[in-house]
Design a protein around this motif. Structure first.
Motif, mmCIF file in Angstrom:
data_model
loop_
_atom_site.group_PDB
_atom_site.id
_atom_site.type_symbol
_atom_site.label_atom_id
_atom_site.label_comp_id
_atom_site.label_asym_id
_atom_site.label_seq_id
_atom_site.Cartn_x
_atom_site.Cartn_y
_atom_site.Cartn_z
ATOM 1 N N LEU A 257 -118.646 42.807 -30.173
ATOM 2 C CA LEU A 257 -118.764 42.280 -31.519
ATOM 3 C C LEU A 257 -118.211 40.859 -31.569
ATOM 4 C CD1 LEU A 257 -119.268 45.309 -32.145
ATOM 5 C CD2 LEU A 257 -117.943 44.991 -34.247
ATOM 6 N N SER A 258 -118.730 40.054 -32.458
ATOM 7 C CA SER A 258 -118.176 38.724 -32.667
ATOM 8 C C SER A 258 -116.889 38.844 -33.482
ATOM 9 C CB SER A 258 -119.174 37.836 -33.402
ATOM 10 O OG SER A 258 -119.346 38.291 -34.739
ATOM 11 N N LEU A 259 -116.094 37.778 -33.494
ATOM 12 C CA LEU A 259 -114.871 37.806 -34.284
ATOM 13 C C LEU A 259 -115.194 37.978 -35.765
ATOM 14 C CD1 LEU A 259 -111.827 37.594 -34.528
ATOM 15 C CD2 LEU A 259 -112.046 35.094 -34.510
ATOM 16 N N ASP A 260 -116.250 37.336 -36.237
ATOM 17 C CA ASP A 260 -116.632 37.499 -37.643
ATOM 18 C C ASP A 260 -117.006 38.953 -37.941
ATOM 19 O OD1 ASP A 260 -116.191 34.858 -38.257
ATOM 20 O OD2 ASP A 260 -118.283 34.246 -38.083
ATOM 21 N N GLU A 261 -117.701 39.602 -37.003
ATOM 22 C CA GLU A 261 -118.061 41.003 -37.205
ATOM 23 C C GLU A 261 -116.828 41.892 -37.233
ATOM 24 O OE1 GLU A 261 -122.426 41.867 -35.347
ATOM 25 O OE2 GLU A 261 -120.883 41.242 -33.906
ATOM 26 N N GLU B 116 -120.038 45.367 -21.442
ATOM 27 C CA GLU B 116 -119.586 44.764 -22.692
ATOM 28 C C GLU B 116 -119.316 45.897 -23.674
ATOM 29 O OE1 GLU B 116 -121.830 41.640 -24.383
ATOM 30 O OE2 GLU B 116 -121.692 40.359 -22.600
ATOM 31 N N ARG C 171 -121.495 46.968 -27.201
ATOM 32 C CA ARG C 171 -121.650 45.518 -27.118
ATOM 33 C C ARG C 171 -120.364 44.856 -27.601
ATOM 34 N NH1 ARG C 171 -122.740 42.662 -31.867
ATOM 35 N NH2 ARG C 171 -122.978 43.964 -33.740
ATOM 36 N N ASP D 169 -106.662 35.762 -26.881
ATOM 37 C CA ASP D 169 -107.796 35.510 -25.995
ATOM 38 C C ASP D 169 -107.345 35.667 -24.559
ATOM 39 O OD1 ASP D 169 -109.918 34.440 -24.486
ATOM 40 O OD2 ASP D 169 -110.484 33.099 -26.117
ATOM 41 N N THR E 150 -116.443 40.910 -23.346
ATOM 42 C CA THR E 150 -117.758 40.311 -23.158
ATOM 43 C C THR E 150 -118.018 40.217 -21.656
ATOM 44 O OG1 THR E 150 -117.102 37.987 -22.966
ATOM 45 C CG2 THR E 150 -117.248 38.920 -25.188
ATOM 46 N N THR F 92 -116.726 47.216 -27.396
ATOM 47 C CA THR F 92 -115.716 46.999 -28.427
ATOM 48 C C THR F 92 -115.078 48.332 -28.768
ATOM 49 O OG1 THR F 92 -116.937 45.134 -29.379
ATOM 50 C CG2 THR F 92 -115.258 46.166 -30.760
#
Length: 262
Positions: A238-242, A81, A236, A192, A170, A83
């Motif tokens: 990251l989330s989309l918000d991050e 995983e 790792r 996506d 991910t 980024t």
């Protein structure tokens, strides 16, 4: 000559040093904000990652110029995983954009070791690619499980503009975030790649490079120059918000410190 840059115990009030600014810190393995000279090649993540220069790069006030033979080896091996975030542009000195292919960040070597990832330019101003393969390294190029190449085509308004791109993998999918491309004429800012089995893939052991391409047959056509201003590497997803939050951090930094709009 190899150049090693280490940031340790410095006074950030020194104007010769890069401004760190806000960053998403959790999982951050390496962070660079280039511009001015080799002092800007210090790792801002606090992990003291050392860049090894390949060939010879050229610094500008806003970033660093390089191509497939002139860039940096980060020494960081990819994780399952991860980024990648990059801020870059095609320099205005480039006249012909129709065949402009270039690596931004990646660790692919050959067909048996592509299970890493990269961000690269394909025939600017046609598209930016965020790519990751997810097949076992023992399989051949023509017999693999598949790849996820998220290609965003955007308008000619993006020529020579600074672009922010995030590529996220991910355990089950890859996705990419292209906020500046939408602003400059693209149809969307999020792509996506769908569900895939990234967790069980064999990850290439080759370290991640910036601008340059590993010494192998794959990627040798990515021979054009790129100006790179910022790179963030995480271990790792990251989330989309991050990622959106980091975009705001990067946008604020580049505008206030460099006068760059991304």
């Amino acid at each position: 000559m190899a150049v090693q840059i280490t940031l340790r115990g410095v006074n950030f009030g020194n104007s010769a040093l890069p401004v760190v600014g806000n960053m998403i810190r959790s999982g951050l393995r390496g962070a660079w904000r280039f511009g001015g000279g080799y002092e800007s090649a210090a790792d801002l993540s606090g992990n003291e990652s050392i860049l090894i220069e390949k060939g010879q790069v050229s610094f500008t006030p806003e970033g660093v110029l390089g191509d497939l033979d002139n860039g940096f080896d980060t020494g960081l091996e990819p994780t399952v995983e991860r980024t990648f975030i990059a801020v870059f542009r095609v320099p205005s000195s480039v006249v012909d954009l129709t065949q402009h292919n270039a690596m931004i960040i990646g660790n692919y070597t050959d067909a048996s070791e592509r299970a890493g990832g990269c961000i690269w330019l394909d025939d600017v101003p046609t598209s930016v690619n965020a790519q990751s393969h997810f097949y076992d390294a023992a399989l051949t190029e023509n017999n693999y499980n598949g790849s996820s190449n998220l290609k965003l085509e955007y308008g000619s308004e993006s020529e020579y503009q600074w672009l922010f791109v995030a590529s996220v993998v991910t355990a089950t999918k890859q996705w990419a975030y292209f906020p500046t491309q939408k602003k400059l004429g693209g149809a969307t800012d999020y792509l996506d790649g769908g569900n895939q089995d990234y967790a069980s893939r064999t990850v290439s052991p080759h370290s991640i490079e910036l601008l340059s391409v590993p010494d192998s047959s794959w990627g040798r056509s990515l021979d054009s120059v790129v100006e790179l201003s910022e790179v963030l590497i995480y271990d790792r997803a990251l989330s989309l918000d991050e990622v959106k939050k980091q975009y705001e951090y990067s946008k604020d930094y580049h505008l206030k410190v460099k006068g760059i709009v991304i």
